[in-house]
Design an enzyme around this catalytic site. Structure first.
Site, PDB file in Angstrom:
ATOM      1  N   ASP A 189       1.122  -1.357  -0.125  1.00 39.43           N
ATOM      2  CA  ASP A 189      -0.130   0.127   0.129  1.00 39.43           C
ATOM      3  C   ASP A 189       0.882   1.169   0.166  1.00 39.43           C
ATOM      4  O   ASP A 189       2.104   1.234   0.348  1.00 39.43           O
ATOM      5  CB  ASP A 189      -0.942   0.012   1.372  1.00 39.43           C
ATOM      6  CG  ASP A 189      -0.220   0.090   2.601  1.00 39.43           C
ATOM      7  OD1 ASP A 189       0.770  -0.591   2.625  1.00 39.43           O
ATOM      8  OD2 ASP A 189      -0.515   0.580   3.500  1.00 39.43           O
ATOM      9  N   GLU A 190       0.296   2.224  -0.343  1.00 38.14           N
ATOM     10  CA  GLU A 190       0.887   3.761  -0.252  1.00 38.14           C
ATOM     11  C   GLU A 190       2.387   3.743  -0.818  1.00 38.14           C
ATOM     12  O   GLU A 190       3.113   4.389  -0.246  1.00 38.14           O
ATOM     13  CB  GLU A 190       0.732   4.152   1.152  1.00 38.14           C
ATOM     14  CG  GLU A 190      -0.585   4.196   1.564  1.00 38.14           C
ATOM     15  CD  GLU A 190      -0.974   4.754   3.099  1.00 38.14           C
ATOM     16  OE1 GLU A 190      -1.684   5.403   3.318  1.00 38.14           O
ATOM     17  OE2 GLU A 190       0.004   4.250   4.109  1.00 38.14           O
ATOM     18  N   ALA A 191       2.512   3.029  -1.854  1.00 36.59           N
ATOM     19  CA  ALA A 191       3.993   3.089  -2.595  1.00 36.59           C
ATOM     20  C   ALA A 191       4.051   4.338  -3.447  1.00 36.59           C
ATOM     21  O   ALA A 191       4.357   4.037  -4.512  1.00 36.59           O
ATOM     22  CB  ALA A 191       4.225   1.652  -3.277  1.00 36.59           C
TER      23      ALA A 191
END
Length: 559
Positions: free
Chosen positions: A363-365
């Site tokens: 996530d949230e890369a």
């Protein structure tokens, strides 16, 4: 005179229950409502009987008045009361049943003061009997049948996990004081009747983020015990993030020694040795929870990048991080050493973890290009499979190429864009299983209201009703109900740093998540749930849980 009138009331209560069942069948939602009405009527008669509150024993908790709601309840017959002569019977030669019996005895002995010996007795009559039999295929791996009557309680299951879950139901049918660790006054009565119960979903999880703030082995065990009471069966441990690396890796020792040396706000941090991690895994297994470890990547990796300069594309290690921002870190996706690192970490972690699943985050890369993200996931997922584990990733994994059998954990909001929801739904239609963790429903770190001192509010305020009042099967438009494997309630710990904080933010919302995962859709009703939840207040107090007293729930007055 009071006791005579109460006995008459209980006989009338039993007749009334039987009549209600004959008239209305066993619809769980309707039956739950009727049981609450019946219980209130008997309590009211006791209140107007003219005697003091201590003059008569309290009525047994109506059968099925528990959380999660059972699949099927048939109340009736004479209740059973534990005495100092009660024994716990198990089939001779059944170590599985004996383990569950030992757990039950350890819960009941301190509060009742009874010896409650566990005895091998195939033909035992009376008392509490725990039976394992292969001749109950309908009960599946986790189901059970509980039968209560004048002479005792029998819990039957096909597998040990089902027997354990049946014991949690028995605990909740007893007075809340049974949870205390000092001797209490009885009576210890279980309502008569039969419960047949199986879970709706196989995956019923709770996540604890031990990276933003570190939690000790004993703190994790404490949370496991409370999860198990409500039939949660997965403990997702978020073991790495920007702020800390929490698991020892022999081939990369600085990950824990240096990367684990701090936390949000600059505290001392910490990490689990391999022996400590095994201790958590074994303890969870004794409560029939599978540990799902997570190593978040390619983003959320500053602790690893700070520990080893060679994991950075520029070869320069950043400083340790103690803030709460997200999306600024990334492994160097195009360097082979990155995959040597990933292989070593997954190999060592998989060897420590007997469960089927390993979570790779994703996530949230925001600091990883889409092209690099897809390439990274294409290389990492086969590594997980190589070491015998099934991939779980946050739902951004569906923007790459989810491996066959992979599970995507959806954490979006009601307001999440249609395109993102459609992408996840399309992956679900193509065979990717879904774990539902919508942040504006069951993220346990979200504030209840604007006045909640702990937690965050980026997903909105999440009161108890909002957390409970949704259906996993229909939540994500376009996703087939058959793709949903379960639900999970994550607790991120940017603001959570103690067991007291966990209690306040997880309880009572975790109970709603547990019910969404276990109970049939037909039982789902806010009005009856809030009454059953209120009944859990004294039990949580007895367990030492300082839970949030939501004004949406009619909690009993404090004693």
């Amino acid at each position: 005179m009071v006791s005579v009138r109460l006995r008459k009331a209980h006989r009338c209560d039993a007749r009334r229950r039987d009549q209600l069942v004959r008239q209305h069948g066993t619809s769980p939602r309707l039956l739950g409502s009727l049981l609450l009405v019946v219980a209130a009527g008997v309590a009211g008669l006791a209140a107007v009987s003219g005697g003091p509150a201590t003059a008569a024993a309290p009525a047994a908790r109506p059968l099925g008045d528990i959380v999660p709601a059972p699949a099927s309840v048939r109340p009736g017959g004479t209740p059973y009361t534990l005495t100092d002569r009660t024994r716990i019977h198990v089939d001779e030669g059944s170590p599985e049943a004996r383990r569950v019996a030992a757990h039950l005895a350890s819960v009941l002995r301190p509060s009742t003061g009874y010896a409650l010996p566990v005895v091998d007795d195939d033909e035992g009559r009376g008392g509490i009997r725990l039976r394992l039999t292969p001749r109950e295929p309908a009960l599946g791996e986790e189901g059970y049948r509980l039968e209560s009557g004048r002479h005792g309680v029998t819990i039957t299951a096909r597998e040990e996990a089902g027997l354990f879950h049946g014991v949690q139901t028995l605990r909740q049918q007893l007075p809340a004081a049974v949870e205390k660790d000092t001797r209490q006054n009885g009576p210890w009565t279980v309502a008569g009747g039969t419960v047949v119960d199986t879970p709706r979903y196989a995956y019923r999880g709770a996540m604890l983020d031990v990276s933003r703030h570190f939690f000790t082995v004993e703190q994790v065990k404490r949370y496991v015990d409370r999860m198990a009471l409500y039939k949660v069966n997965k403990l997702h441990l978020h073991l790495s993030d920007d702020q800390g690396w929490r698991i020892a890796v022999d081939s990369w020792p600085r990950l824990a020694a240096y990367g684990g040396s701090t936390q949000v706000g600059g505290g001392p941090g910490g990490f689990y040795t391999k022996a400590q991690y095994r201790e958590i895994v074994a303890y969870a297994a004794s409560r029939h929870l599978e540990v799902v470890p997570e190593i978040d990547m390619p983003g959320h990796t500053n602790a690893a990048l700070a520990s080893y300069a060679e994991l950075n594309c520029d070869g320069v290690a950043p400083p340790l991080y103690t803030g709460t921002a997200v999306g600024f870190s990334s492994l160097c996706v195009r360097e082979d050493i990155t995959y040597d690192f990933v292989d070593d970490v997954i190999r060592e972690l998989a060897a420590l973890t007997p469960g089927r699943h390993l979570h790779i985050g994703g996530d949230e890369a925001h600091s990883t290009s889409h092209e690099d993200y897809v390439a990274f996931m294409d290389r990492v997922q086969p590594i997980v499979a190589k070491y015998g584990k099934t991939v779980i990733g946050w739902h951004q994994l569906t923007g790459a190429n989810p491996a066959k059998g992979a599970l995507a954990q959806y954490w979006g909001l009601d307001r999440t864009g249609d395109a993102e929801k459609a992408r996840v739904a399309a992956a679900a239609r193509n065979g990717t299983g879904l774990i539902l963790s919508p942040a504006d429903r069951i993220y346990l770190d979200m504030k209840y209201t604007k006045d909640t001192p702990l937690g965050l509010s980026w997903a909105g305020y999440v009161e108890v009703r909002r957390s409970y009042d949704w259906d996993p099967a229909t939540y994500l438009p376009g996703a087939p109900a058959s793709a949903v494997v379960g639900v999970e309630a994550p607790l991120w710990t940017e603001t959570i740093s103690s067991s007291a904080h966990i209690d306040r933010m997880a309880f009572p919302r975790l109970l709603g998540a547990a019910e969404l995962g276990w109970s049939p859709a037909a039982t789902h009703d806010w009005e009856t749930y809030r009454q059953r939840l209120a009944g859990q207040g004294p039990r949580m107090e007895a367990l030492g849980i300082d839970y949030y007293r939501s004004p949406q729930v009619p909690w009993p007055a404090a004693r």
